[in-house]
Design a protein around this motif. Structure first.
Motif, PDB file in Angstrom:
ATOM      1  N   ALA A 158       1.115  -5.656   2.380  1.00 57.25           N
ATOM      2  CA  ALA A 158      -0.059  -6.394   2.834  1.00 57.25           C
ATOM      3  C   ALA A 158       0.016  -7.863   2.430  1.00 57.25           C
ATOM      4  N   TYR A 217       0.836  -1.199   0.000  1.00 56.40           N
ATOM      5  CA  TYR A 217       0.000   0.000   0.000  1.00 56.40           C
ATOM      6  C   TYR A 217       0.868   1.244   0.000  1.00 56.40           C
ATOM      7  N   SER A 221      -6.873 -11.662  11.616  1.00 60.05           N
ATOM      8  CA  SER A 221      -7.131 -10.307  11.175  1.00 60.05           C
ATOM      9  C   SER A 221      -5.830  -9.636  10.711  1.00 60.05           C
ATOM     10  N   GLY A 222      -5.870  -8.967   9.581  1.00 62.04           N
ATOM     11  CA  GLY A 222      -4.698  -8.255   9.072  1.00 62.04           C
ATOM     12  C   GLY A 222      -3.815  -9.076   8.144  1.00 62.04           C
ATOM     13  N   CYS A 223      -4.222 -10.316   7.842  1.00 63.49           N
ATOM     14  CA  CYS A 223      -3.359 -11.154   7.010  1.00 63.49           C
ATOM     15  C   CYS A 223      -3.584 -10.899   5.521  1.00 63.49           C
ATOM     16  N   GLY A 224      -4.499 -10.008   5.172  1.00 58.03           N
ATOM     17  CA  GLY A 224      -4.637  -9.613   3.772  1.00 58.03           C
ATOM     18  C   GLY A 224      -5.839 -10.197   3.052  1.00 58.03           C
ATOM     19  N   LYS A 225      -6.812 -10.707   3.791  1.00 58.83           N
ATOM     20  CA  LYS A 225      -7.999 -11.299   3.152  1.00 58.83           C
ATOM     21  C   LYS A 225      -8.768 -10.252   2.352  1.00 58.83           C
ATOM     22  N   SER A 226      -9.042  -9.119   3.010  1.00 64.14           N
ATOM     23  CA  SER A 226      -9.795  -8.072   2.312  1.00 64.14           C
ATOM     24  C   SER A 226      -8.999  -7.529   1.133  1.00 64.14           C
ATOM     25  N   THR A 227      -7.705  -7.409   1.326  1.00 64.87           N
ATOM     26  CA  THR A 227      -6.853  -6.909   0.239  1.00 64.87           C
ATOM     27  C   THR A 227      -6.980  -7.808  -0.983  1.00 64.87           C
ATOM     28  N   VAL A 260       3.075  -0.205   3.466  1.00 68.09           N
ATOM     29  CA  VAL A 260       2.557  -1.391   4.153  1.00 68.09           C
ATOM     30  C   VAL A 260       2.540  -2.570   3.175  1.00 68.09           C
ATOM     31  N   ALA A 298       0.930  -7.563   7.669  1.00 70.03           N
ATOM     32  CA  ALA A 298       1.835  -6.447   7.944  1.00 70.03           C
ATOM     33  C   ALA A 298       2.090  -6.272   9.439  1.00 70.03           C
TER      34      ALA A 298
END
Ligand SMILES: Nc1ncnc2c1ncn2[C@@H]1O[C@H](COP(=O)(O)OP(=O)(O)O)[C@@H](O)[C@H]1O
Ligand SMILES: [Mg+2]
Lengths: 291, 263
Positions: free
Chosen positions: B29, B23, B49-55, B27, B219
């Motif tokens: 991701a 990003y 959470s934060g492992c990049g699923k949404s990304t 970051v 991240a």
């Protein structure tokens, strides 16, 4: 549960003395109306007395030069219904359309420029960077300060009048639109794009409706300012209009007619705001907008 | 709730190779993600959470550009959002000023279909999610579960070849959630649309998916997110109380909650 009932007894006992909610609300409204009366009535009484006894107030305000409230009322009737057969008889029906046309033209022109510009400035950094300095440069210049220059650039007449109104209505509309367009939830823009909306389509179908409340607020302020600036804009030598008539009344020293003109502008401004609000209510029907 | 003949049955495969995302601001991701999804497959993505699923999902949707790598849907590189990839958000993303009917009609109307056809498609999908009686209501007048049904009907009415769902039931109560899971499963059987479904719930993933992608890192852990393993769910029936079901759940939970040994 007798033991817990004991604890509630004082509350229960107190309850009958508290009026029930609807009655209290009704009484509250009546109270509001009644409390709204004494100050205006006192104002009228003092006005009448001050005129009769020719009071001199601070700032050199000589009340002897005022018309009586009753004279103003008679003047108003004459202005509306032609009861006196003088220069101002029934003149409202010429002045009001002429002034309203100027206000509406200037206001419409301002809206037509300000809303698209505000949407672009609110959504695109480039557009914002391009126009923001100009807006900040021009916004602090009061319309009054424009009058001499406009007289030279445009001359006297309707166009000069409309220019001044456009100028003053423009800024609140563009600022309202910018802030509304900036606050559009990103999620709705994403939703529109993944459903197949083009870039321009997104501005029309998402940004405009999402920014609508802010745009409407800006437009209401702009319309109010348009009426404020009307009198000034009619010093530019237009023959008919609510403002022109105030100046005519001053030239023939007819103070009651001056006050009549002031009242008519206030009422026209108020009614046009109601009309604008009604227009948007019909346009949006009962659609929930983002607050 | 008749979902027969719901759609023309467009469906697409997905090919992700060497995908990395950094990003703005630096970051990292995710890095080096490879994932191939067959047409009509239902793939769930789980991970801390934060492992990049949404990304990952947002790159497939076209909302974010990859920093490196290949992302193809139906053989075409993804260059931006489009109606062939429907997205269902956790917070619904419905247009508050449009009624249920208008929200669902939004996509078909953009395709400039004849008015009658737009109306027919709209009615069909509103019925498919059981909201016919609420077609005239506005989103704010509906419960969260009903709003999410509208959001699902809205993307299905666009006949997408890929359905992207980011924790779509995460904000719903357990009962509503179970209802919608059953309904989504039925819709998938009827439409055979390829689905990528991000969730926090391992049980939900195992219940719905043909394969579960377990992601790790992120991240905030100092390493970019990556795919740790892809677990096939070879269960004949998805009885959440059965030992076989729970064995798969346990296997995935192990992968989600432990740190992979340094390679
Ligand atoms: N727009 C963004 N800008 C910068 N960093 C982001 C952005 N979106 C997500 N991130 C970061 O990328 C990482 C992965 O985020 P995300 O894909 O949302 O994870 P998940 O959905 O698995 O919880 C997180 O560290 C998050 O803070
Ligand atoms: Mg997420």
């Amino acid at each position: 549960m007798t033991t817990t009932d004991v604890a509630t007894v004082p509350v229960a006992a107190a309850a009958p003395t508290v009026p029930d909610a609807p009655r209290r609300r009704g009484r509250g409204r009546l109270r509001t109306v009644l409390l709204g009366l004494p100050v205006p009535v006192l104002f009228l009484v003092l006005w009448h007395l001050g005129r009769a006894q020719e009071w001199e107030l601070p700032l050199g305000l000589r009340m002897g030069f005022l018309p009586y409230p009753a004279d103003v009322a008679a003047g108003l009737v004459n202005y509306v219904a032609g009861t006196r057969d003088d220069a101002f008889s029934s003149l409202l029906w010429e002045d009001l359309p002429a002034s309203a046309l100027r206000v509406v033209s200037g206001f419409a022109l301002a809206t037509l420029i300000a809303v698209p510009l505000g949407v672009l400035m609110g959504r695109f950094r480039t557009a914002n960077s391009l126009f923001d300095p100009m807006i900040n440069l021009f916004r602090p210049i009061p319309a009054t300060a424009w009058v001499p220059l406009v007289a030279l650039l445009i001359g006297y007449g309707d166009q000069a009048s409309i220019f001044l109104i456009t100028l003053s209505a423009f800024f609140p509309i563009v600022l309202g639109t910018i802030s509304g367009a900036r606050q559009v939830p990103e999620r709705l823009l994403e939703a529109a794009r993944m459903l197949g909306t083009s870039g321009v389509g997104t501005l029309l179908r998402v940004v405009l409706p999402a920014a609508a409340p802010a745009i409407v607020n800006g437009m209401r302020v702009g319309l109010g300012l348009a009426w404020v600036i009307l009198v000034l804009s009619e010093t530019t030598g237009v023959p008919t209009g609510l403002g022109s008539t105030i100046f005519l009344a001053r030239d023939v020293v007819q103070t009651d007619q001056i006050v009549v003109g002031m009242i008519c502008i206030a009422v026209a401004g108020f009614l046009s705001d109601r009309l604008l609000t009604l227009f948007f209510r019909v346009l949006f029907r009962d659609r929930p907008l983002i607050k | 709730m008749d979902t027969q003949h719901l759609a023309a049955g467009r469906t697409a495969d997905v090919r992700i190779a060497g995908l990395s995302k950094v990003y703005a601001g630096g970051v990292a991701a995710m890095a080096d993600v490879d994932l191939t999804i067959a047409s009509g497959e239902f793939v769930a993505v789980v991970g801390a959470s934060g492992c990049g699923k949404s990304t990952l999902l947002r790159i497939l949707a076209g909302f974010e550009r990859p920093s490196a790598g290949v992302v193809e849907v139906g053989g075409t590189p993804v260059t931006g959002p489009g109606p062939d990839r429907g997205v269902v958000f956790q917070d619904y993303g419905l247009f508050p000023w449009l009624s249920v009917r208008e929200n669902v009609a939004y996509g078909p109307a953009r395709k400039k279909l004849p008015k009658a056809e737009v109306a027919a498609v709209t009615d069909r999908f509103i019925a498919a999610v059981g909201l016919t009686r609420f077609a005239g209501k506005y989103p704010a007048q509906l419960s969260g579960g009903m709003q999410q049904r509208v959001a699902i009907a809205r993307v299905l009415a666009n006949d997408p070849s890929l359905l992207l769902m980011d924790e779509p039931f995460g904000a719903l109560d357990a009962l509503t959630r179970a209802d919608l899971q059953t309904e989504l499963k039925r819709i998938h059987v009827d439409t055979r649309t390829t689905v990528v479904f991000v969730t926090h719930s391992i049980e939900e993933a195992v219940y719905l998916a043909d394969r579960v992608v377990v992601m790790t890192g992120g991240a905030s852990h100092g390493v970019p997110g990556s795919v740790r393993r892809i677990v096939p769910v070879d269960l004949a029936d998805r009885d959440v109380t059965s030992p076989a079901f729970n064995a798969v759940k346990r296997e995935i939970a192990e992968l989600v909650h432990t740190v992979p040994a340094a390679a």
